[in-house]
Design an enzyme around this catalytic site. Sequence first.
Site, PDB file in Angstrom:
ATOM      1  CD  GLU A 284      -8.638  61.377 109.867  1.00 45.67           C
ATOM      2  OE1 GLU A 284      -8.546  62.613 109.747  1.00 45.67           O
ATOM      3  OE2 GLU A 284      -8.699  60.596 108.886  1.00 45.67           O
TER       4      GLU A 284
ATOM      5  CG  ASP B 286      -8.940  62.314 106.043  1.00 49.89           C
ATOM      6  OD1 ASP B 286      -9.353  61.288 106.596  1.00 49.89           O
ATOM      7  OD2 ASP B 286      -8.043  63.033 106.512  1.00 49.89           O
TER       8      ASP B 286
ATOM      9  CG  HIS C 189      -5.816  64.516  93.543  1.00 48.18           C
ATOM     10  ND1 HIS C 189      -6.161  64.701  92.231  1.00 48.18           N
ATOM     11  CD2 HIS C 189      -6.793  65.111  94.259  1.00 48.18           C
ATOM     12  CE1 HIS C 189      -7.299  65.364  92.160  1.00 48.18           C
ATOM     13  NE2 HIS C 189      -7.714  65.623  93.388  1.00 48.18           N
TER      14      HIS C 189
HETATM   15  P1  FAD Z   1      -1.623  59.936  91.260  1.00 46.58           P
HETATM   16  O1  FAD Z   1      -1.184  61.152  91.962  1.00 46.58           O
HETATM   17  O2  FAD Z   1      -2.125  60.102  89.892  1.00 46.58           O
HETATM   18  O3  FAD Z   1      -0.455  58.846  91.277  1.00 46.58           O
HETATM   19  C1  FAD Z   1       0.349  58.658  92.417  1.00 46.58           C
HETATM   20  C2  FAD Z   1       1.471  57.662  92.130  1.00 46.58           C
HETATM   21  O4  FAD Z   1       0.906  56.377  91.976  1.00 46.58           O
HETATM   22  C3  FAD Z   1       2.244  57.943  90.851  1.00 46.58           C
HETATM   23  O5  FAD Z   1       3.559  57.519  91.001  1.00 46.58           O
HETATM   24  C4  FAD Z   1       1.530  57.090  89.840  1.00 46.58           C
HETATM   25  O6  FAD Z   1       2.375  56.736  88.761  1.00 46.58           O
HETATM   26  C5  FAD Z   1       1.157  55.884  90.681  1.00 46.58           C
HETATM   27  N1  FAD Z   1      -0.068  55.260  90.217  1.00 46.58           N
HETATM   28  C6  FAD Z   1      -1.276  55.823  90.042  1.00 46.58           C
HETATM   29  N2  FAD Z   1      -2.149  54.888  89.619  1.00 46.58           N
HETATM   30  C7  FAD Z   1      -1.460  53.736  89.540  1.00 46.58           C
HETATM   31  C8  FAD Z   1      -1.794  52.415  89.156  1.00 46.58           C
HETATM   32  N3  FAD Z   1      -3.026  52.105  88.771  1.00 46.58           N
HETATM   33  N4  FAD Z   1      -0.838  51.467  89.175  1.00 46.58           N
HETATM   34  C9  FAD Z   1       0.422  51.766  89.564  1.00 46.58           C
HETATM   35  N5  FAD Z   1       0.799  52.997  89.924  1.00 46.58           N
HETATM   36  C10 FAD Z   1      -0.136  53.959  89.917  1.00 46.58           C
HETATM   37  N6  FAD Z   1      -3.663  60.199 101.076  1.00 46.58           N
HETATM   38  C11 FAD Z   1      -4.017  59.432 102.122  1.00 46.58           C
HETATM   39  O7  FAD Z   1      -3.402  58.402 102.360  1.00 46.58           O
HETATM   40  N7  FAD Z   1      -5.044  59.802 102.930  1.00 46.58           N
HETATM   41  C12 FAD Z   1      -5.792  60.904 102.705  1.00 46.58           C
HETATM   42  O8  FAD Z   1      -6.729  61.192 103.450  1.00 46.58           O
HETATM   43  C13 FAD Z   1      -5.453  61.725 101.584  1.00 46.58           C
HETATM   44  N8  FAD Z   1      -6.159  62.830 101.292  1.00 46.58           N
HETATM   45  C14 FAD Z   1      -5.811  63.582 100.208  1.00 46.58           C
HETATM   46  C15 FAD Z   1      -6.571  64.723  99.906  1.00 46.58           C
HETATM   47  C16 FAD Z   1      -6.256  65.485  98.810  1.00 46.58           C
HETATM   48  C17 FAD Z   1      -7.111  66.702  98.486  1.00 46.58           C
HETATM   49  C18 FAD Z   1      -5.142  65.147  98.008  1.00 46.58           C
HETATM   50  C19 FAD Z   1      -4.760  65.992  96.832  1.00 46.58           C
HETATM   51  C20 FAD Z   1      -4.374  64.037  98.310  1.00 46.58           C
HETATM   52  C21 FAD Z   1      -4.704  63.244  99.411  1.00 46.58           C
HETATM   53  N9  FAD Z   1      -3.981  62.095  99.733  1.00 46.58           N
HETATM   54  C22 FAD Z   1      -4.347  61.330 100.798  1.00 46.58           C
HETATM   55  C23 FAD Z   1      -2.793  61.738  98.973  1.00 46.58           C
HETATM   56  C24 FAD Z   1      -3.100  60.695  97.913  1.00 46.58           C
HETATM   57  O9  FAD Z   1      -3.107  59.407  98.501  1.00 46.58           O
HETATM   58  C25 FAD Z   1      -2.028  60.753  96.851  1.00 46.58           C
HETATM   59  O10 FAD Z   1      -2.153  61.997  96.202  1.00 46.58           O
HETATM   60  C26 FAD Z   1      -2.068  59.643  95.841  1.00 46.58           C
HETATM   61  O11 FAD Z   1      -1.083  59.967  94.898  1.00 46.58           O
HETATM   62  C27 FAD Z   1      -3.389  59.333  95.195  1.00 46.58           C
HETATM   63  O12 FAD Z   1      -3.743  60.222  94.198  1.00 46.58           O
HETATM   64  P2  FAD Z   1      -4.105  59.775  92.704  1.00 46.58           P
HETATM   65  O13 FAD Z   1      -5.054  58.649  92.689  1.00 46.58           O
HETATM   66  O14 FAD Z   1      -4.485  61.021  92.030  1.00 46.58           O
HETATM   67  O15 FAD Z   1      -2.704  59.199  92.167  1.00 46.58           O
END
Ligand code: FAD
Length: 525
Positions: free
Chosen positions: A271, A158, A97
């Site tokens: 918020e 959120d 994401h």
């Molecule tokens: P990814 O996008 O897959 O990874 C993000 C980063 O973290 C990459 O660099 C990856 O290599 C690293 N990573 C992932 N897993 C690990 C692991 N286990 N160990 C070490 N590194 C790792 N953020 C907020 O703070 N508050 C919100 O309310 C919020 N709402 C969101 C709503 C939507 C619809 C979206 C798309 C994003 C939102 N986000 C929010 C942002 C979100 O926190 C980031 O997108 C974050 O990257 C988490 O997504 P993911 O778990 O898919 O991680």
Amino acid sequence: MPTTMIAYVEQQRRLVSDGDAEPSDGGDAGQENIGALDVAAAAAAGDIALAARDFGGMVFIPPATLLRPSTTDDVVRAVCVARRSSRLTVAARGNGHSVGGQAMARGGVVLDMRDLGPPMELVRCGGVAADVPAGALWEEVLEWGVRNHGMAPTSWTDYLGLTVGGTLSNGGIGGQAFRHGPQVANVAELEVVTGDGERRVCSPSLCSDLFFAALGGLGQFGVITRARIPLVPAPKMVRWIRVVYKGFEEYAGDAEWLVTRADSEAFDYVEGFAFVNDVSDPVNGWGSVAILPGSVFDPAKIPAESEPVLYCLELALHHNHRGAAGVDERAKEMMWPLRYMRGLVFAADVSYVDFLSRVGRSEEEARANGTWATPHPWLNILVSSSDIADFDRTVFKRILRRGVGGPMLVYPLLRSKWDPRMSVAVPESEVFYLVALLRFIAPREGDAALEEAVAQNREIIGCCRSKGYDFKVYIPRYESEADWARHFGRDWARFVERKRRYDPIAILAPGQTIFARAEPPAAAP
Ligand code: FAD
């Protein structure tokens, strides 16, 4: 294991020769070592192409392979193989994401963390906590905790379709953060596989430097494989309230007053967002304020001289032992000093799980109308309270007066809830605002809309810089070392030293484009 090796090589060739895929530049380096991986865990070619994309939909970076580790040992093996190679990198992918390729690895190994075990487990360690595999989604943690134990974490994002490891690598900000801190401040212990292939357990009292490095560490210091998250009894019901303001000064004044009250006098969630003063805009206009379908937004309540942008403060109060009548009384008492427009109040009692899952319903709508699949040039910024009024005048009222096709969150947080030993960079002032410009582009709008949105984001960052605001980009994406050094400020030297200590040849999270992969150390003679 010759058969799986062949399967892998075929996957890689297919990917490289796909018309829509750029050749991966780590190919030879990958083939030289990849056979040592347990490629039984390797995904199909179609899934590998998926790992080249993310929610942002703006970059396409093919890896050499995608593995689905089910144990921490699988993660250790992948990191060790990469470490022995000359160029392989490893990116943990949570739920993909990110919006700028942060979870990608050009020609490297992407670890899809979603299948990682073991299953969640309740632990008693002073209080009650959950041991959670890092690839679990927060919605899975919520469901598991409430259904099995009547317990839940205190701090949420959120949207809950994000992984535990993904948000802990960034921050994890939501409406509970003013009170309980962001998600990175609500972790008791981590298990991490560092860039030297070591599996380490760390906490505030054990290997504390690694613990704090990994929290908000953008995946640079280790792959988080397990997190211990403290739990509290989950409330059953929540009073969910939205009130509308015509001016930013009153809105921000009230929001800051609310987030700085003592816990005993505070809401459980605060918020808010800016929206366009327009009936005809279903996404950014009046229609974005109502909580329940069918609620009426009465325009007669908005003074004629109102500005092009209005503000909505969003609050929640847990019922706990109070029951609905007790919540009525408490909410009234807490809201009477607020300066919102009387008559523009929306409220509903919903279950705790429904409240926390509210963005999931917007996801369904966005999937149905096609905007979940189009590019998302999102921008999140943390802006000091001393600059937020000027930011409002310049950005919300001028640059974004027609909205962004999605939510424009703006609400205050407290720096004292962020442990400075963590890697996340935040502004200097005690009160700062999260500004989240969550842009959605309708399929018919196409490339021109995307370009305009990207240009606007650039203009907003340029404006924050030229005006000398105290600000940080949240979930940053920079290309140059100078930009990263500026982002981390006086903590940049610590960030670099931690990288040297835990991932000395820069294997991990290459998609963040902070450090370049180095050669492996020469073997001892
Ligand atoms: P990814 O996008 O897959 O990874 C993000 C980063 O973290 C990459 O660099 C990856 O290599 C690293 N990573 C992932 N897993 C690990 C692991 N286990 N160990 C070490 N590194 C790792 N953020 C907020 O703070 N508050 C919100 O309310 C919020 N709402 C969101 C709503 C939507 C619809 C979206 C798309 C994003 C939102 N986000 C929010 C942002 C979100 O926190 C980031 O997108 C974050 O990257 C988490 O997504 P993911 O778990 O898919 O991680």
